[in-house]
Motif scaffolding. Sequence first.
Motif, PDB file in Angstrom:
ATOM      1  N   VAL A 179     -49.013  30.233 -45.066  1.00 31.72           N
ATOM      2  CA  VAL A 179     -48.188  30.517 -43.893  1.00 31.72           C
ATOM      3  C   VAL A 179     -48.561  31.901 -43.377  1.00 31.72           C
ATOM      4  CG1 VAL A 179     -45.856  31.185 -43.183  1.00 31.72           C
ATOM      5  CG2 VAL A 179     -46.206  29.107 -44.477  1.00 31.72           C
ATOM      6  N   ALA A 180     -48.860  31.973 -42.094  1.00 32.75           N
ATOM      7  CA  ALA A 180     -49.126  33.282 -41.497  1.00 32.75           C
ATOM      8  C   ALA A 180     -48.654  33.194 -40.061  1.00 32.75           C
ATOM      9  CB  ALA A 180     -50.618  33.589 -41.548  1.00 32.75           C
ATOM     10  N   ARG A 181     -48.033  34.262 -39.591  1.00 32.68           N
ATOM     11  CA  ARG A 181     -47.474  34.168 -38.246  1.00 32.68           C
ATOM     12  C   ARG A 181     -47.291  35.547 -37.630  1.00 32.68           C
ATOM     13  NH1 ARG A 181     -42.557  32.029 -39.525  1.00 32.68           N
ATOM     14  NH2 ARG A 181     -43.683  30.120 -39.870  1.00 32.68           N
ATOM     15  N   ASP A 182     -47.405  35.590 -36.295  1.00 33.03           N
ATOM     16  CA  ASP A 182     -47.186  36.840 -35.564  1.00 33.03           C
ATOM     17  C   ASP A 182     -47.989  37.989 -36.179  1.00 33.03           C
ATOM     18  OD1 ASP A 182     -45.232  35.235 -34.406  1.00 33.03           O
ATOM     19  OD2 ASP A 182     -43.633  36.058 -35.649  1.00 33.03           O
ATOM     20  N   GLY A 183     -49.196  37.682 -36.626  1.00 31.22           N
ATOM     21  CA  GLY A 183     -50.023  38.729 -37.223  1.00 31.22           C
ATOM     22  C   GLY A 183     -49.584  39.148 -38.617  1.00 31.22           C
ATOM     23  N   LEU A 184     -48.641  38.390 -39.200  1.00 31.01           N
ATOM     24  CA  LEU A 184     -48.176  38.726 -40.549  1.00 31.01           C
ATOM     25  C   LEU A 184     -48.754  37.738 -41.554  1.00 31.01           C
ATOM     26  CD1 LEU A 184     -44.337  39.187 -39.860  1.00 31.01           C
ATOM     27  CD2 LEU A 184     -46.103  40.942 -39.815  1.00 31.01           C
ATOM     28  N   ASP A 185     -49.097  38.216 -42.746  1.00 34.14           N
ATOM     29  CA  ASP A 185     -49.532  37.274 -43.774  1.00 34.14           C
ATOM     30  C   ASP A 185     -48.310  36.717 -44.502  1.00 34.14           C
ATOM     31  OD1 ASP A 185     -48.666  39.128 -45.607  1.00 34.14           O
ATOM     32  OD2 ASP A 185     -50.663  39.902 -46.062  1.00 34.14           O
ATOM     33  N   ARG A 186     -48.551  35.828 -45.464  1.00 36.75           N
ATOM     34  CA  ARG A 186     -47.443  35.134 -46.123  1.00 36.75           C
ATOM     35  C   ARG A 186     -46.416  36.106 -46.720  1.00 36.75           C
ATOM     36  NH1 ARG A 186     -46.212  33.311 -51.287  1.00 36.75           N
ATOM     37  NH2 ARG A 186     -45.085  31.330 -51.381  1.00 36.75           N
TER      38      ARG A 186
END
Length: 324
Positions: A179-186
């Motif tokens: 899962v990675a989102r909005d430039g953030l890692d898990r």
Amino acid sequence: MSALEEILAESLPCRTVREDKLRGRLNHCYLVLTEDDAVRSKLCRMIAKIALCPNGGCGKCDVCEKIDDGAYTALNIADKDKMSVEDVKLLIEDTFFTGFDGDLKAYVVTNMQGMNERAQNKFLKTLEEPSDGVVFVLGAQSPRSVLATIYSRCKKLNFEGFTVDQLKETLEEETPWGVARDGLDREEVIERAAACAFGSYTRAKKLASDAEFARLFALVADILLKMTDSKKLDEQLARLAPYKNDLSAVLDMTETVLGLLLSGEGGEFGAIEGLKSTFDTASVVNSLGLVASAKRKVESNCNAQSVLDALFLGILEVKYLCRR
Ligand SMILES: [Zn+2]
């Protein structure tokens, strides 16, 4: 046991009932109170198991094993969102039946807020004159969800919510890899979700797994931060256009973000951290009042768009007044 279950097993509601059981002082009706729907349902089940197991929910005996397999006939679970008078009648009739596992029967009703007044009144009679060997474990979002007459007959078990670390622990276990989102890692997704969930497991799960929920959270926080004068308010509100068919989600989220500000939780995360310097406690409290009245207006069918426009204008005023 999952991380979530391990944390819940040590929570005050479970510890209270375990102590009652081991002292031979089991109450005949418990009321589990929390707005966190998933947690309420889990807690009610765990408490019924603690009540039924001779060792207070050991997880190892025949009773526990059968309960885990869903094969224990003395455990009855009603977890419909809504329960009618007819549903209640069937449940009450069931309490009269004999010939079940063990000498104690437990009835779990996880959503008392979904039982209307008539159905609750019907249920009340059973609580007033309980059959021997029957334990009720009721769950409700808040004390307001149950009739005062029912409330007064139950032993109340408040669940106060999770710490940020506890939420992180459960999300670590339940969030898929990759899962990675909005430039953030898990790791960062988990950290943000735990910090911004306001102690709620359901909200933390949504923030970590529901991209839409996380996006709306960030958007509302950013709008609250950037709205500085009434001339530029329209520009900010235009950013909510994709949600114009679901403005009640925007209202809920505004309440969430403001609630988070008030609680002082939310960790060090960008949007929330920035908001702390633009809203003082008084303006948050007043803004929350405005959101509550906006919600009532929408519920009574006022035009949602104009309610929302007026709400944000109101919040802007409050933001200014309190800073002067
Ligand atoms: Zn056991």
